[in-house]
Motif scaffolding. Structure first.
Motif, mmCIF file in Angstrom:
data_model
loop_
_atom_site.group_PDB
_atom_site.id
_atom_site.type_symbol
_atom_site.label_atom_id
_atom_site.label_comp_id
_atom_site.label_asym_id
_atom_site.label_seq_id
_atom_site.Cartn_x
_atom_site.Cartn_y
_atom_site.Cartn_z
ATOM 1 N N UNK A 250 0.839 -1.204 0.000
ATOM 2 C CA UNK A 250 0.000 0.000 0.000
ATOM 3 C C UNK A 250 0.872 1.252 0.000
ATOM 4 N N UNK A 251 1.963 1.239 0.771
ATOM 5 C CA UNK A 251 2.833 2.415 0.859
ATOM 6 C C UNK A 251 3.430 2.763 -0.502
ATOM 7 N N UNK A 252 3.944 1.772 -1.203
ATOM 8 C CA UNK A 252 4.548 2.022 -2.517
ATOM 9 C C UNK A 252 3.497 2.422 -3.551
ATOM 10 N N UNK A 255 2.782 6.078 -3.051
ATOM 11 C CA UNK A 255 3.876 6.901 -3.565
ATOM 12 C C UNK A 255 3.889 6.916 -5.089
ATOM 13 N N UNK A 256 3.487 5.808 -5.707
ATOM 14 C CA UNK A 256 3.424 5.764 -7.174
ATOM 15 C C UNK A 256 2.420 6.783 -7.698
ATOM 16 N N UNK A 257 1.305 6.949 -7.002
ATOM 17 C CA UNK A 257 0.344 7.976 -7.397
ATOM 18 C C UNK A 257 0.943 9.365 -7.318
ATOM 19 N N UNK A 632 -5.357 7.962 -3.937
ATOM 20 C CA UNK A 632 -5.052 8.838 -2.804
ATOM 21 C C UNK A 632 -3.670 9.457 -3.002
ATOM 22 N N UNK A 633 -2.720 8.681 -3.529
ATOM 23 C CA UNK A 633 -1.394 9.209 -3.816
ATOM 24 C C UNK A 633 -1.398 10.268 -4.892
ATOM 25 N N UNK A 634 -2.279 10.136 -5.903
ATOM 26 C CA UNK A 634 -2.401 11.165 -6.945
ATOM 27 C C UNK A 634 -2.852 12.478 -6.323
ATOM 28 N N UNK A 644 6.017 7.808 3.567
ATOM 29 C CA UNK A 644 5.240 6.595 3.834
ATOM 30 C C UNK A 644 5.858 5.429 3.071
ATOM 31 N N UNK A 645 6.283 5.691 1.824
ATOM 32 C CA UNK A 645 6.944 4.645 1.035
ATOM 33 C C UNK A 645 8.258 4.212 1.673
ATOM 34 N N UNK A 646 8.995 5.149 2.266
ATOM 35 C CA UNK A 646 10.250 4.789 2.941
ATOM 36 C C UNK A 646 9.962 3.852 4.108
#
Length: 757
Positions: A250-252, A255-257, A632-634, A644-646
């Motif tokens: 979910x974190x990655x 971040x992709x968004x 949500x990331x977008x 969050x991705x880290x």
């Protein structure tokens, strides 16, 4: 799932015949206070990034530790049932915070005042309604379907409570464990980790924000060929902890968004719009004069909102079979109640007649409470949607856990249907904005709290608690948390509110005059700017963008405009007139609620941009990728999703290493995931979240009192601190952040099991 009339027996840790202290005053008070603390930190998180994390295990660990300390001071030892009551009362704050943070700020975003009475009423009524509606379904979902509905967080919390059981509890359970055993040592170690994480998160945030020892956000803006592209991160302990707990997938994805928005969409808008000689609606500036944040505010937010709405609805549609099964189970629960064998302590619920009376009383209050601006139709919608989504939320929580429960999707669906009904009735305008939002808010909170109540009852079922006492405990915890979260929400908004002189907002506003005599509401400046201007102004709601932006304005007695009130939640101005920086809260899901209301009731959305976002979500779904987290990331700024991705990356590294240990060899994938969720790294991450978020709240609330101190420290840091004001500050600030990242990885690593253990 079909109802099983003869489910196999589950032996609770404490047998029904045992009589241990359970709902004591100290257990209830401690749980209520912890619920307020974790509710406040969860509210902070949901305003920043639209996420919360389950508070059940951290509350349980803290309760065990505090009771252990009190024993050393001469108090009576606690029982596992007291710890269960504390955990149950303390879990209510997080679910209430999510519901309030997702919905109530939309009122401010739409330009209206958010009265404290409305926030408190919505929190109280929604929280109590969700709990009461879950009670008749307890036996169906918790007892009869205990094999199908695992309630992962509730089961994990029961394991924590059993591992830390005191001597009195172990005797009642017929278990022998020496005081110096590995289990006792592990319980003390877990408590040390979560309290250490809390203290470190608190200290880190104070040094970073209050004393300006290093930057709290690092950001790098690119030039051609990726002009206006940018990448950055808010280097805070709470977002790092969130990423660790929700995990790498979910974190990655989130971040992709953000990468799509900041490294593709924004540079594309800049590339194609640089040669335009007129502003491109809905923007009001030339694109060539816009920076990354300007482009995001004018265009990308609408794209992100469309993606989040579509992702939420697809997530809800995917759950339709579960919704149908949940409704059948819920209706069965209402028909037969939760009586079981009422002579057993572990089968006693609040009587059904009091549940019905309570629900009817709540609906009556909803109908006639003036602050809610409610009508009978709205109250009936709350009753229907409340039962529907409380049932669905309870079941989904049992299947996939709290983290994957699409509560915000249920709130979106409620708001969509409510607004469409209002539109058919001809109910449009500001008054019905508030009514529709109140419906969505109460249903959202009810669904969220129903899921939390289910988790707690599962924990109680496994440890042998009394359901009736648990239900009383979470009712008390929800009521107390609702009383404090409203003031905290308003204080966070006030601390970030900027009062921009109208002439600086738009030169055309200098010539605008309104009839001040017809304006009834008055207001004074709040927050840090209040010290320089104590005058009282009239309040005017500007509903169009002619000659200047729509929003809330403060008007002088002669009718001239004094200030545009830019809220701390989702406001556009990040610098006050005196040049001081302001931290805003993006509140992504509350913004989505405001867009739905304006789009349907007043048809004021740039639908082209919204549909672009819808297509992003649909393309991902067609490719087999669940779109909600990406969407949500977008919407969110990349500086919020990258940390969050880290955290998710560190969790991946820890799990990959731990899963190769001998003690994990016989576990399947789900069991490995559950072990990771109970690990030391998760406890430290929970401490990071609680400490960092609580420090952020305290700093935000005291901003108006410590304005001079903050300005002084800022000037000193810019002039003399290379970690803050130097050109190398962005790189140097990563050093302390790297330290807490390394610590999280180190603590999360497990030791190989001893041979023969």
């Amino acid at each position: 799932m079909p109802y099983d009339p003869q489910p196999p027996a589950v032996k609770p840790y404490i047998p029904a015949s045992a009589q241990l202290p359970e709902m004591t005053l100290r257990a209830l008070v401690m749980g209520t206070i912890l619920g307020m603390v974790f509710g406040a930190s969860s509210l902070y998180l949901v305003l920043k990034v639209g996420l919360t994390v389950s508070a059940s295990i951290p509350v349980a660990v803290i309760a065990i530790t505090l009771f252990g300390l009190s024993k050393k001071l001469g108090a009576r030892d606690s029982t596992i049932l007291e710890n269960s009551i504390t955990q149950t009362a303390g879990s209510a704050g997080e679910s209430l915070a999510f519901g309030l943070g997702v919905t109530m700020p939309a009122i401010m975003i739409l330009g209206f005042d958010l009265e404290i009475s409305r926030v408190m009423l919505v929190g109280i009524l929604g929280g109590l309604l969700g709990i009461l509606m879950m009670i008749p379904m307890r036996r169906t979902m918790i007892v009869d379907q205990h094999r199908e509905l695992k309630y992962p967080e509730g089961t994990a919390c029961a394991e924590v409570l059993k591992a830390a059981a005191t001597e009195t509890s172990r005797e009642a359970a017929g278990e022998v464990r020496l005081d110096g055993s590995d289990e006792a040592k592990q319980a003390r170690q877990r408590a040390f980790i979560i309290f250490g994480g809390f203290g470190l998160g608190l200290l880190y945030k104070v040094l970073e924000i209050s004393l300006k020892l290093w930057k709290d956000t690092v950001n790098f803006v690119f030039s051609a060929p990726l002009k206006a592209g940018s990448a950055g991160a808010e280097i805070s302990p709470e977002l790092l902890g969130v990423g660790y707990i929700i995990g790498p997938r979910i974190a990655m994805t989130m971040a992709a968004g953000g990468v799509l928005s900041y490294l593709l969409v924004i540079p594309m808008i800049k590339f194609f719009g640089d040669l335009l000689t007129v502003p491109l609606a809905p923007g009001t500036m030339l694109i060539k004069d816009m920076g990354p944040d300007d482009i995001r505010s004018a265009y990308v937010l609408y794209i992100g909102a469309g993606a989040v709405a579509a992702g939420g609805l697809v997530s809800l549609a995917r759950s339709l079979p579960t919704i149908w099964n949940g409704l059948k189970g819920g209706l069965a629960g209402f028909r037969k109640g939760s009586s079981g064998d009422a002579s057993l302590r572990t089968e006693q619920d609040i009587p059904l007649k009091w549940v019905v009376i309570g629900c009817l009383g709540i609906i009556a209050v909803i109908t006639f409470a003036t602050p809610l601006h409610m009508n009978l139709l709205g109250a009936l919608l709350i009753l229907v949607f409340g039962f529907l989504f409380a049932t669905v939320s309870s079941r989904l929580t049992g299947e996939v856990g709290s983290s994957s429960n699409p509560i915000s999707g249920m709130a979106v669906a409620t708001l969509l249907f409510t607004c469409l009904i209002f539109l058919l009735m001809g109910w449009t305008g500001g008054r019905y904005y508030v009514t529709a939002l109140s419906v969505g808010a109460i249903v959202c909170i009810a669904a969220s709290n129903a899921g939390t109540t289910s988790q707690d009852l599962k924990t109680g079922y496994l440890v042998g608690a009394t359901p009736r006492l648990q239900q009383y405990a979470i009712l008390v915890g929800a009521l107390a948390s609702a009383l404090v979260l409203g003031p905290i929400l308003l204080k966070l908004n006030d601390a970030g509110t900027v009062y921009m002189p109208a002439a600086k907002v738009s030169p055309q506003l200098a010539g605008v005059h309104v009839d001040a005599a017809k304006l009834l509401d008055t207001a004074q400046l709040q927050g840090p700017q209040a010290a320089s201007d104590k005058a009282t102004y009239k309040v005017w709601q500007k509903l169009d963008a002619v000659n200047g932006p729509a929003g809330k304005y403060l008007v002088r007695d002669d009718g001239s405009l004094a200030y545009l009130v830019d809220p701390g939640i989702n406001g556009q101005y990040h610098t006050r007139p005196d040049g001081s920086e302001v931290k805003k809260y993006d509140a992504p899901k509350a913004v989505l609620m405001s867009y739905i209301i304006k789009g349907i009731l007043d048809q004021q959305l740039p639908w082209t941009l919204v549909l672009f976002g819808v297509m992003i979500a649909l393309v991902l779904e067609m490719a087999g990728v669940q779109s909600l987290a990406f969407s949500v990331g977008v919407y969110l700024p990349l500086v919020s999703t990258l940390p969050i991705a880290i955290g998710g990356l560190i969790r991946w590294m820890v799990d990959r290493r731990n899963n190769q240990l001998p003690q994990y060899a016989s576990l399947n994938e789900d069991e490995m995931q559950a072990a990771g969720d109970r690990s030391s790294g998760t406890l430290l991450a929970s401490g990071y979240i609680a400490g960092g978020a609580l420090a952020g709240i305290i700093i935000a609330i005291t901003a108006g009192v410590l304005t001079d101190f903050d300005n002084t420290m800022n000037k000193w840091a810019v002039a003399f601190n290379p970690f803050f004001g130097d050109a190398r500050g962005d790189v140097l600030s990563l050093i302390p952040y790297a330290a807490i990242c390394v610590l999280l990885y180190w603590v999360g690593r497990e030791k190989p099991a001893r041979q023969g253990a």
